[in-house]
Scaffold this motif. Structure first.
Motif, mmCIF file in Angstrom:
data_model
loop_
_atom_site.group_PDB
_atom_site.id
_atom_site.type_symbol
_atom_site.label_atom_id
_atom_site.label_comp_id
_atom_site.label_asym_id
_atom_site.label_seq_id
_atom_site.Cartn_x
_atom_site.Cartn_y
_atom_site.Cartn_z
ATOM 1 N N PHE A 1 -37.069 -31.520 65.276
ATOM 2 C CA PHE A 1 -37.908 -31.345 66.467
ATOM 3 C C PHE A 1 -39.339 -30.942 66.103
ATOM 4 N N TYR B 1 -40.853 -28.058 66.240
ATOM 5 C CA TYR B 1 -41.512 -27.098 67.130
ATOM 6 C C TYR B 1 -42.027 -25.901 66.332
ATOM 7 N N ASP B 2 -43.116 -25.322 66.809
ATOM 8 C CA ASP B 2 -43.584 -24.046 66.286
ATOM 9 C C ASP B 2 -42.546 -22.987 66.642
ATOM 10 N N SER C 1 -43.375 -20.881 69.552
ATOM 11 C CA SER C 1 -43.670 -21.508 70.837
ATOM 12 C C SER C 1 -42.474 -21.386 71.780
ATOM 13 N N SER D 1 -40.910 -23.821 73.239
ATOM 14 C CA SER D 1 -39.912 -24.827 72.868
ATOM 15 C C SER D 1 -39.137 -24.401 71.634
ATOM 16 N N GLY D 2 -39.850 -23.795 70.661
ATOM 17 C CA GLY D 2 -39.189 -23.349 69.446
ATOM 18 C C GLY D 2 -38.181 -22.247 69.709
#
Length: 756
Positions: free
Chosen positions: A350, A352-353, A356, A358-359
């Protein structure tokens, strides 16, 4: 350390000791036997019963020879808590791990009515009094003895023998697992050394992760119950897997125990195991086909480890079965070997950070993912599921995530539904749907309530044979959505343009689907004080062609059985059952009102097949005509079903019967009707003879030809009528029709419809 004292329990113990002294019984000291017992259990026993139980325990210990485990199931006179006689299961055995939970698991698999359960660990040395084991006091392990007593409601002799045998079998497996524990860990160490020596080259990180996982298992994170070595040879279609030369260990020391299944048959290996041995992975982690009877009742975890020769060729498999310990479920997945490797791949996928939104959502999804499934699922499918689960945070909805086991033994299905729509009934209905659509059974379910507006249930659908049906996810979600959406909401979605609202009870909702209610909406809304009744015949049981169902909708008030049942009997039915439902109706612009629905199951009195498509309209017309009084309610109406005549056509035959009575025929109206019902084909032809002769639209030549054909057919049928009375009635009908000169039957009203 000893047992922690409890004042209430101490009073029970003192009373039991005093009771034993009164009748001079030699007992195991009550403080030893009952020191860990539940007060709730002890409250149901009198002091005398507790003393008798302690005496029974002393006798069991005296009988034990110190060798094999001793299992008995006996009834002790006078021990009847709450007036209920009990059977006492007594197990005496060298103390070892897993004894009590394994025995209790076997007992509770078939019996729930446990009155007392006690499990003191004793120290028994020759020439010394029995005492309670204290870990703070020195004692030799060979002197430690487990005595288990479980009191059940009295068993039959057959039940007692069966339970005793099953407990002995469980104890045998406990012995095997405990005795071979050192040998199993030594064999695992050997397999790990072989893996360390394997030149992994480009697969070094995968090999190191596999080794880390095995060390993690070794470090008290897995309960080893059985091991067995297998040899592998050949390639592709010629590959074979055979049992190794060494003996199995633990529960797999029994060569008849197999933990894999293909269809309904226990097998040595499966195509999926062969694919693993020929593939790139060093380990396979999955579930065995059989449940553990040692420690806890759950499907055992299966771990297969590749074995290599000095040249790096795959030469076999070390097969391990057991149970992950609690740490496998409570420790963070990112800290467990294999799982952390899988999680790293998902996070990289993915991109993602980690800090973040989302992460963090992805991290929570992975951590909350059902742990057993996380061990087994492949990375590609896990990534797809994680994406769909993450989306639920932004928009909660029904989500169904199915994973079919590589061996076609079960389906793992993770179901998300809105929390306010979830309850035990919904869970049961979803389970019933899944077991049906996957042709299996609900082996287990695990509800959870994560943060947010969704409930999650993880279903395991066990299967016994054949290839697992592949069901599209969209179809699964549509079905689950229908289950969890409230009945009235589904109805309103269908009826949103109709301008009519209804309110119904749970019984109605259980009996009829929203689609069925919507189909009836026209009849429901049409019932008013001025026009109170609507009916609908329908066929619910297609496999029973002699039955029909009838819905009677009536405004405001119920219809009495005395009004309904005779009318239906005159149509040729017997009423099998009926249910009544109240329906609140609000047609926009009108005042709310009530409609009563009588739903009746009917069967043809003579067992005839009922073709609803053919007779339905005539049947409804006949019912309503008799109801409204436009035709008579008598046995002539059975000709609707028997002869296929309409209510208006039957009126002609009824009128001729009246004429014949007036002309002096001696038979009653009822007997005449019964005769026509006995010969419905002749009755139908008599009406056709009337219709053909009197129809003004038929040409004379054609009329004569048709009448002659009908008369010939009637005459032939009459030759088979054995009763002179019945023959006379039918011939009088024919004579009367032939003598008829005119009729108003074919007259029409101003709108061109036949007059009533």
């Amino acid at each position: 350390m000893g047992v922690k004292h409890n004042p209430k329990r101490d009073r029970h113990i003192d009373a039991a000791r005093a009771a034993g002294s009164r009748f001079g019984a030699e007992t195991l000291p009550p403080e030893i036997l009952f020191g860990g017992a539940s007060n709730d259990d002890l409250d149901r026993y009198t002091p005398e019963m507790l003393a008798l139980t302690a005496a029974h325990a002393r006798g069991e210990l005296a009988r034990w020879d110190g060798g094999k485990p001793q299992v008995s199931v006996e009834t002790v006179a006078g021990v009847a808590p709450g007036g209920i006689e009990v059977s006492i299961i007594a197990i005496t055995e060298r103390n070892m791990p897993f004894l009590y939970d394994s025995v209790m698991g076997e007992v509770t698999s078939t019996h729930r009515d446990i009155h007392l359960a006690i499990h003191p660990i004793l120290v028994m040395e020759s020439g010394k009094p029995v005492k309670l084991f204290d870990p703070d006091e020195e004692s030799a392990p060979e002197h430690r003895v487990s005595h288990i007593q479980i009191h059940l409601s009295r068993l039959t002799p057959l039940e007692a023998r069966s339970l005793s045998k099953r407990i002995s079998d469980v104890l045998e497996q406990v012995h095997q697992a405990v005795h071979d524990w050192p040998a199993m860990t030594a064999l695992l160490d050997q397999a790990m050394r072989e893996l360390e020596d394997y030149n992994a080259s480009r697969k070094k990180s995968d090999r190191d992760e596999a080794l880390a996982f095995l060390r993690w298992l070794r470090d008290s994170n897995f309960t080893f119950l059985g091991m067995r070595e297998y040899t592998y040879s050949g390639k592709g279609g010629r590959a074979t897997v055979e049992r190794g030369k060494g003996r199995g260990l633990g529960i797999l020391s029994n060569p008849d125990v197999r933990v894999l299944r293909q269809g309904k048959d226990a097998v040595l290996t499966t195509p999926e195991i062969l694919a693993f041995l020929e593939g790139p992975d060093f380990l396979i982690v999955t579930k065995a086909n059989v449940k553990s009877v040692v420690h806890r009742r759950a499907h055992m975890d299966y771990i297969g480890i590749k074995r290599f020769d000095a040249s790096g060729n795959v030469v076999g498999e070390l097969r391990i079965v057991g149970l992950f310990t609690s740490t496998a479920y409570t420790r963070q997945a990112s800290e467990i070997p294999l799982l952390r490797h899988k999680i790293e791949k998902i996070v990289d996928h993915f991109g993602y950070d980690p800090q973040s939104h989302s992460g963090k959502t992805l991290a929570n999804t992975l951590e909350a993912y059902p742990r057993d499934d996380l061990f087994q699922i492949d990375v590609g499918l896990l990534a797809a599921f994680c994406e769909q689960i993450n989306e639920l945070g932004d928009r909660p909805r029904v989500r169904v995530l199915p994973r079919i086991d590589h061996f076609d033994r079960f389906v793992s299905v993770i179901v998300f539904v809105p929390r306010e729509q979830y309850d035990s009934d919904v869970r049961e209905k979803i389970g019933d749907y899944l077991k049906t659509v996957y042709d299996g059974r609900v082996s287990a379910y695990y509800p959870a309530f994560p943060e947010g507006g969704l409930a999650r249930v993880h279903f395991i659908i066990g299967r016994s044979g054949g290839k697992t049906p592949r069901v599209p996810q969209a179809k699964l979600e549509e079905a689950v959505r229908a289950i969890v959406t409230r009945w009235i909401d589904r109805f309103n979605l269908l009826a949103r343009k109709e301008g009519t609202e209804i309110s119904v009870g749970e019984a109605y909702q259980a009996a009829f689907t929203p689609a069925e209610a919507y189909a009836d909406l026209g009849d429901i809304a049409a019932c008013t004080a001025g026009d109170p009744i609507r009916i609908s015949f329908y066929h619910r049981h297609q496999e029973r062609p002699d039955t029909l169902e009838l819905k009677i909708f009536h405004a405001d008030t119920p219809v009495s059985l005395s009004r309904r049942v005779p009318l239906l009997e005159n149509l040729g039915f017997r009423v099998i059952s009926e249910q009544t439902y109240d329906i609140g109706v609000h047609v926009h612009g009108d005042e709310p009102r009530e409609v009563v629905l009588h739903d009746m199951e009917l069967i043809h009195r003579d067992g005839h097949t009922l073709n609803l498509a053919r007779i339905g309209p005539a049947l409804e017309e006949a019912f309503l005509a008799a109801w409204n009084g436009t035709t008579e309610d008598d046995n002539f109406n059975r000709l609707v079903l028997l002869a296929g005549l309409t209510a208006r056509e039957i009126t002609v035959l009824r009128a001729y019967a009246r004429y014949l009575r007036q002309a002096g025929i001696t038979y009653s109206q009822g007997y005449i009707a019964d005769t026509l019902n006995k010969y419905p084909t002749i009755a139908a032809d008599i009406f056709r003879l009337f219709s053909t002769r009197m129809d003004p639209t038929t040409e004379v030549k054609a009329r004569t030809k048709k009448c002659n054909a009908l008369l010939a057919g009637i005459e032939e049928a009459l030759s088979a009528v054995p009763s002179l009375d019945e023959d006379r009635i039918l011939r009088r009908y024919v004579n009367a029709v032939q003598s008829t000169l005119r009729t108003n039957y074919f007259q029409k009203d101003a709108e061109g419809r036949p007059r009533a």
